[in-house]
Motif scaffolding. Structure first.
Motif, PDB file in Angstrom:
ATOM      1  N   HIS A 187     -18.874   4.222  -0.124  1.00  0.00           N
ATOM      2  CA  HIS A 187     -18.497   4.005  -1.515  1.00  0.00           C
ATOM      3  C   HIS A 187     -18.799   2.561  -1.916  1.00  0.00           C
ATOM      4  CE1 HIS A 187     -16.374   7.832  -1.340  1.00  0.00           C
ATOM      5  NE2 HIS A 187     -15.714   7.394  -0.280  1.00  0.00           N
ATOM      6  N   VAL A 188     -19.230   2.382  -3.148  1.00  0.00           N
ATOM      7  CA  VAL A 188     -19.490   1.046  -3.660  1.00  0.00           C
ATOM      8  C   VAL A 188     -18.199   0.232  -3.696  1.00  0.00           C
ATOM      9  CG1 VAL A 188     -20.279  -0.271  -5.663  1.00  0.00           C
ATOM     10  CG2 VAL A 188     -21.454   1.847  -5.030  1.00  0.00           C
ATOM     11  N   ALA A 189     -17.083   0.890  -3.974  1.00  0.00           N
ATOM     12  CA  ALA A 189     -15.807   0.191  -4.072  1.00  0.00           C
ATOM     13  C   ALA A 189     -15.389  -0.408  -2.729  1.00  0.00           C
ATOM     14  CB  ALA A 189     -14.719   1.146  -4.566  1.00  0.00           C
ATOM     15  N   THR A 190     -15.596   0.329  -1.638  1.00  0.00           N
ATOM     16  CA  THR A 190     -15.232  -0.202  -0.328  1.00  0.00           C
ATOM     17  C   THR A 190     -16.206  -1.286   0.111  1.00  0.00           C
ATOM     18  OG1 THR A 190     -16.394   1.702   0.653  1.00  0.00           O
ATOM     19  CG2 THR A 190     -13.997   1.843   0.473  1.00  0.00           C
ATOM     20  N   VAL A 196     -15.358  -9.021  -0.567  1.00  0.00           N
ATOM     21  CA  VAL A 196     -14.179  -9.855  -0.821  1.00  0.00           C
ATOM     22  C   VAL A 196     -13.695 -10.490   0.476  1.00  0.00           C
ATOM     23  CG1 VAL A 196     -11.729  -9.799  -1.434  1.00  0.00           C
ATOM     24  CG2 VAL A 196     -13.417  -8.663  -2.893  1.00  0.00           C
ATOM     25  N   TYR A 197     -13.570  -9.685   1.525  1.00  0.00           N
ATOM     26  CA  TYR A 197     -13.103 -10.208   2.813  1.00  0.00           C
ATOM     27  C   TYR A 197     -14.053 -11.290   3.328  1.00  0.00           C
ATOM     28  CZ  TYR A 197     -10.442  -5.828   2.687  1.00  0.00           C
ATOM     29  OH  TYR A 197      -9.621  -4.796   2.323  1.00  0.00           O
ATOM     30  N   ALA A 241      -8.751  -5.997  -3.761  1.00  0.00           N
ATOM     31  CA  ALA A 241      -9.161  -5.267  -2.566  1.00  0.00           C
ATOM     32  C   ALA A 241      -8.004  -4.465  -1.969  1.00  0.00           C
ATOM     33  CB  ALA A 241      -9.712  -6.239  -1.524  1.00  0.00           C
ATOM     34  N   SER A 242      -6.789  -5.009  -2.041  1.00  0.00           N
ATOM     35  CA  SER A 242      -5.619  -4.321  -1.491  1.00  0.00           C
ATOM     36  C   SER A 242      -5.286  -3.056  -2.275  1.00  0.00           C
ATOM     37  CB  SER A 242      -4.410  -5.265  -1.491  1.00  0.00           C
ATOM     38  OG  SER A 242      -4.658  -6.401  -0.682  1.00  0.00           O
ATOM     39  N   VAL A 243      -5.735  -2.996  -3.533  1.00  0.00           N
ATOM     40  CA  VAL A 243      -5.533  -1.789  -4.341  1.00  0.00           C
ATOM     41  C   VAL A 243      -6.691  -0.824  -4.169  1.00  0.00           C
ATOM     42  CG1 VAL A 243      -5.313  -0.918  -6.692  1.00  0.00           C
ATOM     43  CG2 VAL A 243      -4.106  -2.995  -6.022  1.00  0.00           C
ATOM     44  N   VAL A 244      -7.904  -1.354  -4.204  1.00  0.00           N
ATOM     45  CA  VAL A 244      -9.098  -0.499  -4.157  1.00  0.00           C
ATOM     46  C   VAL A 244      -9.264   0.161  -2.790  1.00  0.00           C
ATOM     47  CG1 VAL A 244     -11.627  -0.534  -4.248  1.00  0.00           C
ATOM     48  CG2 VAL A 244     -10.290  -1.792  -5.951  1.00  0.00           C
ATOM     49  N   TRP A 245      -9.082  -0.583  -1.695  1.00  0.00           N
ATOM     50  CA  TRP A 245      -9.329  -0.026  -0.356  1.00  0.00           C
ATOM     51  C   TRP A 245      -8.469   1.205  -0.061  1.00  0.00           C
ATOM     52  CZ3 TRP A 245     -12.983  -0.812   3.324  1.00  0.00           C
ATOM     53  CH2 TRP A 245     -12.736  -0.238   4.587  1.00  0.00           C
ATOM     54  N   SER A 280      -5.008  -6.258   4.960  1.00  0.00           N
ATOM     55  CA  SER A 280      -5.352  -6.741   3.615  1.00  0.00           C
ATOM     56  C   SER A 280      -4.098  -7.197   2.889  1.00  0.00           C
ATOM     57  CB  SER A 280      -6.044  -5.636   2.816  1.00  0.00           C
ATOM     58  OG  SER A 280      -7.303  -5.316   3.372  1.00  0.00           O
ATOM     59  N   PHE A 281      -3.022  -6.415   3.015  1.00  0.00           N
ATOM     60  CA  PHE A 281      -1.756  -6.812   2.404  1.00  0.00           C
ATOM     61  C   PHE A 281      -1.170  -8.035   3.102  1.00  0.00           C
ATOM     62  CE2 PHE A 281      -1.839  -2.400   0.807  1.00  0.00           C
ATOM     63  CZ  PHE A 281      -1.511  -2.632  -0.522  1.00  0.00           C
ATOM     64  N   VAL A 282      -1.353  -8.125   4.418  1.00  0.00           N
ATOM     65  CA  VAL A 282      -0.872  -9.296   5.152  1.00  0.00           C
ATOM     66  C   VAL A 282      -1.559 -10.560   4.645  1.00  0.00           C
ATOM     67  CG1 VAL A 282      -0.814 -10.439   7.403  1.00  0.00           C
ATOM     68  CG2 VAL A 282      -0.220  -8.020   7.224  1.00  0.00           C
ATOM     69  N   ASN A 283      -2.878 -10.499   4.521  1.00  0.00           N
ATOM     70  CA  ASN A 283      -3.608 -11.689   4.051  1.00  0.00           C
ATOM     71  C   ASN A 283      -3.295 -11.993   2.590  1.00  0.00           C
ATOM     72  OD1 ASN A 283      -4.984 -13.458   5.627  1.00  0.00           O
ATOM     73  ND2 ASN A 283      -6.989 -12.539   5.376  1.00  0.00           N
ATOM     74  N   LEU A 284      -3.070 -10.958   1.798  1.00  0.00           N
ATOM     75  CA  LEU A 284      -2.670 -11.199   0.403  1.00  0.00           C
ATOM     76  C   LEU A 284      -1.368 -11.982   0.363  1.00  0.00           C
ATOM     77  CD1 LEU A 284      -2.831 -10.777  -2.667  1.00  0.00           C
ATOM     78  CD2 LEU A 284      -1.731  -8.533  -2.321  1.00  0.00           C
TER      79      LEU A 284
END
Length: 306
Positions: A187-190, A196-197, A241-245, A280-284
């Protein structure tokens, strides 16, 4: 007339709390490497090789740090010594914790004795104990070196600087999970999330390198402003990214909300997707904490050489 030879040596490198912490790191690191090489072993997969590589690298770097500090030769290096040592100690703490809790004991320590007897098992238990103690020794150096009220220190000794090390470490965990078959290219979104990462990790690495090398003054933008702007951008990127992934990995329209029953353990793309989502949530959270704290500190870009 040249000064006395004894003045070239730094007694505080040994006879101080920081010196005791580094001597403990050397003793424990040497013990771990010796026991693993002697009887404990680390063969049987990439996990053992990774653990051994971490222990050897940390022991070698600690030896160099201790020698340069004791002889004061670090003054000849084109680096910010305090920033370098505290950044290394923070990274070594994280690596040792990873080896001590999630690496070596999980794959090598068993309650029952193997066919060769209990000697190998006992050595592996001893390795785990020494590795845990080593993580505490590196953590003690971080605590002793970090910023305290009324004390002028380098950026890496502040909470914001230490968070940069943790952010980079968490990003490496995310990249490891991505490489374990997450199928992110579907997927383009992933793919956007992976970008982002990568961008945030690259910028964090740049901040750490500029600080450790003492080159923060080469930026046209003031370093404190640069760090705050970058951290705010990282918060926004990680938030997206935390929402899209999770949506594109666990929604029924794009992925699977449940773990497939036929998925092999250790090589399951679904498991790797969960790891990426969690960290992803941890890094956010880490970037948000960094942004909040960066508003409260006073940046010091240059320090006198000792």
């Amino acid at each position: 007339m040249s000064p006395q030879g004894g003045q070239y040596l730094n007694k505080a490198a040994v006879f101080s709390s920081l010196g005791a912490a580094r001597l403990s790191q050397l003793a424990l690191g040497c013990s771990v490497v010796a026991m693993v090489s002697h009887s404990a072993g680390y063969s049987g997969g990439s996990y053992g090789v990774f653990c051994m590589a971490v222990w050897c690298a940390c022991f070698g770097m600690t030896t160099v740090v201790f020698f340069l500090d004791a002889t004061r030769l670090h003054a000849c290096l084109p680096v910010s010594w305090d920033n370098l040592t505290v950044a290394f100690a923070a990274l070594a703490t994280l690596m040792y914790v990873c080896d001590s809790l999630g690496g070596y004991p999980v794959y090598f320590v068993r309650a029952e004795c193997p066919y060769g007897g209990c000697e190998v098992r006992n050595f592996r238990i001893a390795v785990t104990v020494c590795s845990i103690a080593g993580s505490l020794a590196y953590g003690a150096e971080v605590i002793l070196s970090r910023a305290k009220p009324g004390r002028v220190v380098g950026y890496m000794a502040t909470v914001s600087g230490l968070l940069k090390v943790v952010q980079g470490f968490v990003a490496c965990i995310i990249f490891g999970a991505l490489a374990n078959g997450t199928e992110y290219s579907r997927h383009v979104a992933t793919i956007y999330c992976v970008v982002v990462y990568a961008v945030c990790f690259a910028m964090t690495t740049v901040v750490v390198i500029l600080t450790v090398s003492g080159r923060t003054g080469c930026l046209k933008l003031p370093f404190d402003r640069f760090v705050v702007v970058y951290t705010l951008l990282a918060v926004l990127l990680y938030l997206s990214a935390s929402v899209v992934w999770p949506v594109f990995c666990f929604d029924r329209k794009y992925g699977s909300p449940e773990r497939p029953s036929s998925c092999p353990r250790g090589r399951c793309p679904w498991d790797s997707k969960v790891v990426v989502a969690v960290f992803s949530f941890v890094n956010l959270a880490l970037y948000v904490a960094d942004l909040v704290y960066s508003q409260r500190i006073r940046f010091v870009t240059q320090q006198p050489r000792v």
